[in-house]
Design a protein around this motif. Sequence first.
Motif, PDB file in Angstrom:
ATOM      1  N   LYS A   8      -6.223-111.873  80.721  1.00 57.81           N
ATOM      2  CA  LYS A   8      -5.149-112.863  80.754  1.00 57.81           C
ATOM      3  C   LYS A   8      -4.642-113.102  82.176  1.00 57.81           C
ATOM      4  CE  LYS A   8      -3.374-112.245  76.092  1.00 57.81           C
ATOM      5  NZ  LYS A   8      -3.979-113.422  75.520  1.00 57.81           N
ATOM      6  N   GLU A   9      -4.841-112.141  83.067  1.00 64.67           N
ATOM      7  CA  GLU A   9      -4.399-112.269  84.451  1.00 64.67           C
ATOM      8  C   GLU A   9      -5.458-112.910  85.344  1.00 64.67           C
ATOM      9  OE1 GLU A   9      -2.194-108.784  86.124  1.00 64.67           O
ATOM     10  OE2 GLU A   9      -2.995-107.860  84.304  1.00 64.67           O
ATOM     11  N   ARG A  10      -6.646-113.131  84.833  1.00 63.92           N
ATOM     12  CA  ARG A  10      -7.735-113.689  85.637  1.00 63.92           C
ATOM     13  C   ARG A  10      -7.686-115.209  85.608  1.00 63.92           C
ATOM     14  NH1 ARG A  10     -11.956-109.520  86.490  1.00 63.92           N
ATOM     15  NH2 ARG A  10     -11.138-107.696  85.446  1.00 63.92           N
ATOM     16  N   LEU A  11      -7.908-115.783  86.743  1.00 60.51           N
ATOM     17  CA  LEU A  11      -7.946-117.237  86.868  1.00 60.51           C
ATOM     18  C   LEU A  11      -9.375-117.699  86.640  1.00 60.51           C
ATOM     19  CD1 LEU A  11      -6.548-119.869  87.623  1.00 60.51           C
ATOM     20  CD2 LEU A  11      -7.068-119.362  89.999  1.00 60.51           C
ATOM     21  N   LYS A  12      -9.585-118.490  85.594  1.00 57.48           N
ATOM     22  CA  LYS A  12     -10.936-118.927  85.238  1.00 57.48           C
ATOM     23  C   LYS A  12     -11.071-120.443  85.224  1.00 57.48           C
ATOM     24  CE  LYS A  12     -11.102-114.974  82.207  1.00 57.48           C
ATOM     25  NZ  LYS A  12     -10.956-114.582  80.822  1.00 57.48           N
ATOM     26  N   SER A  13      -9.976-121.148  85.247  1.00 59.18           N
ATOM     27  CA  SER A  13      -9.976-122.602  85.114  1.00 59.18           C
ATOM     28  C   SER A  13     -10.490-123.279  86.383  1.00 59.18           C
ATOM     29  CB  SER A  13      -8.557-123.073  84.815  1.00 59.18           C
ATOM     30  OG  SER A  13      -8.453-124.456  84.973  1.00 59.18           O
ATOM     31  N   GLU A  44       2.396-117.813  80.540  1.00 56.71           N
ATOM     32  CA  GLU A  44       1.286-116.961  80.956  1.00 56.71           C
ATOM     33  C   GLU A  44       1.803-115.851  81.861  1.00 56.71           C
ATOM     34  OE1 GLU A  44      -1.464-119.587  82.799  1.00 56.71           O
ATOM     35  OE2 GLU A  44      -1.828-120.716  80.977  1.00 56.71           O
ATOM     36  N   PRO A  45       0.925-114.936  82.281  1.00 55.88           N
ATOM     37  CA  PRO A  45       1.358-113.935  83.259  1.00 55.88           C
ATOM     38  C   PRO A  45       1.867-114.616  84.528  1.00 55.88           C
ATOM     39  CG  PRO A  45      -0.808-113.380  82.395  1.00 55.88           C
ATOM     40  CD  PRO A  45      -0.450-114.723  81.862  1.00 55.88           C
ATOM     41  N   SER A  46       2.728-113.939  85.270  1.00 53.76           N
ATOM     42  CA  SER A  46       3.347-114.573  86.434  1.00 53.76           C
ATOM     43  C   SER A  46       2.340-114.864  87.539  1.00 53.76           C
ATOM     44  CB  SER A  46       4.482-113.704  86.967  1.00 53.76           C
ATOM     45  OG  SER A  46       3.983-112.446  87.358  1.00 53.76           O
ATOM     46  N   ILE A  47       1.256-114.111  87.600  1.00 57.04           N
ATOM     47  CA  ILE A  47       0.244-114.349  88.630  1.00 57.04           C
ATOM     48  C   ILE A  47      -1.139-114.302  88.002  1.00 57.04           C
ATOM     49  CG2 ILE A  47      -0.772-113.505  90.761  1.00 57.04           C
ATOM     50  CD1 ILE A  47       1.968-112.394  91.459  1.00 57.04           C
ATOM     51  N   LYS A  48      -1.928-115.350  88.242  1.00 56.86           N
ATOM     52  CA  LYS A  48      -3.326-115.382  87.823  1.00 56.86           C
ATOM     53  C   LYS A  48      -4.163-115.324  89.089  1.00 56.86           C
ATOM     54  CE  LYS A  48      -3.910-117.092  83.504  1.00 56.86           C
ATOM     55  NZ  LYS A  48      -4.879-117.736  82.736  1.00 56.86           N
ATOM     56  N   THR A  49      -5.206-114.501  89.067  1.00 61.78           N
ATOM     57  CA  THR A  49      -5.948-114.208  90.290  1.00 61.78           C
ATOM     58  C   THR A  49      -7.452-114.327  90.073  1.00 61.78           C
ATOM     59  OG1 THR A  49      -4.220-112.622  90.855  1.00 61.78           O
ATOM     60  CG2 THR A  49      -6.259-112.466  92.084  1.00 61.78           C
ATOM     61  N   MET A  93      -6.125-116.779  94.991  1.00 63.60           N
ATOM     62  CA  MET A  93      -7.558-116.664  95.185  1.00 63.60           C
ATOM     63  C   MET A  93      -7.782-115.864  96.457  1.00 63.60           C
ATOM     64  SD  MET A  93     -10.503-119.477  95.397  1.00 63.60           S
ATOM     65  CE  MET A  93     -11.870-119.000  94.391  1.00 63.60           C
ATOM     66  N   PHE A  94      -8.472-114.733  96.300  1.00 63.11           N
ATOM     67  CA  PHE A  94      -8.818-113.904  97.450  1.00 63.11           C
ATOM     68  C   PHE A  94     -10.235-114.239  97.874  1.00 63.11           C
ATOM     69  CE2 PHE A  94      -5.465-111.324  95.544  1.00 63.11           C
ATOM     70  CZ  PHE A  94      -4.715-111.008  96.661  1.00 63.11           C
ATOM     71  N   LEU A  95     -10.406-114.557  99.163  1.00 63.19           N
ATOM     72  CA  LEU A  95     -11.724-114.857  99.715  1.00 63.19           C
ATOM     73  C   LEU A  95     -12.084-113.787 100.733  1.00 63.19           C
ATOM     74  CD1 LEU A  95     -11.184-118.639 100.493  1.00 63.19           C
ATOM     75  CD2 LEU A  95     -12.426-117.697  98.584  1.00 63.19           C
ATOM     76  N   TYR A  96     -13.304-113.303 100.661  1.00 63.82           N
ATOM     77  CA  TYR A  96     -13.789-112.377 101.681  1.00 63.82           C
ATOM     78  C   TYR A  96     -14.524-113.206 102.716  1.00 63.82           C
ATOM     79  CZ  TYR A  96     -15.901-108.482 104.040  1.00 63.82           C
ATOM     80  OH  TYR A  96     -16.266-107.591 105.007  1.00 63.82           O
ATOM     81  N   THR A  97     -14.044-113.209 103.964  1.00 59.80           N
ATOM     82  CA  THR A  97     -14.605-114.069 104.998  1.00 59.80           C
ATOM     83  C   THR A  97     -15.438-113.323 106.027  1.00 59.80           C
ATOM     84  OG1 THR A  97     -12.566-113.872 106.275  1.00 59.80           O
ATOM     85  CG2 THR A  97     -12.759-115.765 104.787  1.00 59.80           C
TER      86      THR A  97
END
Length: 126
Positions: A8-13, A44-49, A93-97
């Motif tokens: 539920k905390e994962r951003l999939k959209s 929803e949860p307060s933060i989706k990641t 959204m976390f990006l590894y650069t």
Amino acid sequence: MTRTFGSKERLKSKKEIDLIFSEGKSIAKYPVRLIYRKTSSTNEPSIKTTVSVSKRNFKKAVERNRIKRLLRESYRKNKYLVINNTSHHFTFMFLYTGKEMPDCMLIESKIKEILQKFVVKEIETS
């Protein structure tokens, strides 16, 4: 608060991810970048990641998956920094650069710094 990172905390959209890139703000601590956006959904949860690693820098899926696991685990351990200090809803959204394979301690320290910086920015704007 539990220290889990459930589905539920994962951003999939795809729609939300596109909105993050078009309207989001960014905080970076090399080699990790956080792109975030305030949302209006309250049920929803307060933060989706979600997390992402560039295929250009890491050709092998094994390496990309390892880095994504490290990013998710570091976020899971430190998400209390944000959840306890904000009342709004966000998508992250976390990006590894980086271009080299990281170790667990580096990722965790950078995620922690980014989340602390995010909380400070959020408190200033509220």
